[in-house]
Scaffold this motif. Structure first.
Motif, PDB file in Angstrom:
ATOM      1  N   ILE A 170       1.039  -1.122   0.319  1.00  0.00           N
ATOM      2  CA  ILE A 170      -0.057  -0.198   0.042  1.00  0.00           C
ATOM      3  C   ILE A 170       0.787   1.029   0.155  1.00  0.00           C
ATOM      4  O   ILE A 170       2.079   0.897   0.959  1.00  0.00           O
ATOM      5  N   TYR A 171       0.952   2.171  -0.971  1.00  0.00           N
ATOM      6  CA  TYR A 171       1.852   3.707  -1.025  1.00  0.00           C
ATOM      7  C   TYR A 171       0.428   4.342  -1.127  1.00  0.00           C
ATOM      8  O   TYR A 171      -0.501   4.402  -1.552  1.00  0.00           O
ATOM      9  N   GLU A 172       1.000   5.372  -0.237  1.00  0.00           N
ATOM     10  CA  GLU A 172       0.689   7.016  -0.942  1.00  0.00           C
ATOM     11  C   GLU A 172       1.072   7.926  -1.237  1.00  0.00           C
ATOM     12  O   GLU A 172       2.568   8.286  -1.164  1.00  0.00           O
ATOM     13  N   THR A 173       1.143   8.944  -1.739  1.00  0.00           N
ATOM     14  CA  THR A 173       1.469   9.813  -2.684  1.00  0.00           C
ATOM     15  C   THR A 173       0.216  11.070  -2.051  1.00  0.00           C
ATOM     16  O   THR A 173      -0.585  11.210  -3.061  1.00  0.00           O
TER      17      THR A 173
ATOM     18  N   LEU B 295      -2.477   7.106 -14.921  1.00  0.00           N
ATOM     19  CA  LEU B 295      -1.118   6.451 -15.205  1.00  0.00           C
ATOM     20  C   LEU B 295      -0.548   5.159 -14.037  1.00  0.00           C
ATOM     21  O   LEU B 295       0.151   4.087 -15.096  1.00  0.00           O
ATOM     22  N   LEU B 296      -1.220   5.280 -12.776  1.00  0.00           N
ATOM     23  CA  LEU B 296      -1.152   4.654 -11.929  1.00  0.00           C
ATOM     24  C   LEU B 296      -1.980   3.108 -12.601  1.00  0.00           C
ATOM     25  O   LEU B 296      -1.198   1.868 -12.816  1.00  0.00           O
TER      26      LEU B 296
ATOM     27  N   SER C  32       6.303  -0.623  -8.833  1.00  0.00           N
ATOM     28  CA  SER C  32       6.553  -0.003 -10.328  1.00  0.00           C
ATOM     29  C   SER C  32       6.421   0.464 -10.909  1.00  0.00           C
ATOM     30  O   SER C  32       6.917   1.566 -12.304  1.00  0.00           O
ATOM     31  N   GLN C  33       4.981   0.654 -10.106  1.00  0.00           N
ATOM     32  CA  GLN C  33       4.155   2.060 -10.868  1.00  0.00           C
ATOM     33  C   GLN C  33       4.792   3.175 -10.437  1.00  0.00           C
ATOM     34  O   GLN C  33       4.825   4.623 -11.726  1.00  0.00           O
TER      35      GLN C  33
ATOM     36  N   GLY D 151      -1.036  -1.053 -13.585  1.00  0.00           N
ATOM     37  CA  GLY D 151      -1.159  -2.104 -12.692  1.00  0.00           C
ATOM     38  C   GLY D 151      -1.492  -2.166 -11.424  1.00  0.00           C
ATOM     39  O   GLY D 151      -1.376  -2.784 -10.743  1.00  0.00           O
ATOM     40  N   ALA D 152      -1.431  -0.452 -11.026  1.00  0.00           N
ATOM     41  CA  ALA D 152      -1.918  -0.107  -9.377  1.00  0.00           C
ATOM     42  C   ALA D 152      -3.636   0.012  -9.588  1.00  0.00           C
ATOM     43  O   ALA D 152      -4.658  -0.090 -10.494  1.00  0.00           O
TER      44      ALA D 152
END
Length: 109
Positions: free
Chosen positions: A4-7, A30-31, A71-72, A35-36
């Motif tokens: 899990i990521y947060e931008t 884009l994500l 990778s995204q 594949g995100a």
């Protein structure tokens, strides 16, 4: 393996609502295209910056939470870096508690 990521990114304050929505959709797609899976996107509104960034004292804050294998992120951050609409961004990997830790906390309660 998915994480899990947060931008959190800050857009220029002089953008209109349509440009803000287009920027949000651009980075989400884009994500997604790489594949995100987007969990949540929050438009936090225009806020005063703690310090001046490229002659801006305010910015429009956007927070995206998503899952992916990592990778995204490079492609999205590259697009943000060369974009004129994004004045700052930061991506962090969320710590997901292990099942044992959650069960231990639940047992204590």
């Amino acid at each position: 393996m998915k994480f899990i990521y947060e931008t959190m990114y800050i857009l220029r304050p002089d953008l209109n609502d349509e440009a803000i929505d287009a920027a949000i959709e651009k980075y989400q797609s884009l994500l997604r295209d790489n594949g995100a899976e987007i969990i949540e996107t929050q438009h936090r509104g225009k806020r005063r910056l703690a310090y001046e960034i490229t002659k801006h004292r305010e910015g429009v804050y956007i927070q995206m939470n998503y899952t992916g294998d990592g990778s995204q992120i490079a492609g999205m951050e590259r697009a943000m870096r060369i974009s004129t609409e994004v004045i700052r961004y930061l991506t962090v990997k969320q710590e997901v508690p292990k099942v044992e830790e959650v069960e231990a906390v639940a047992a204590e309660a």
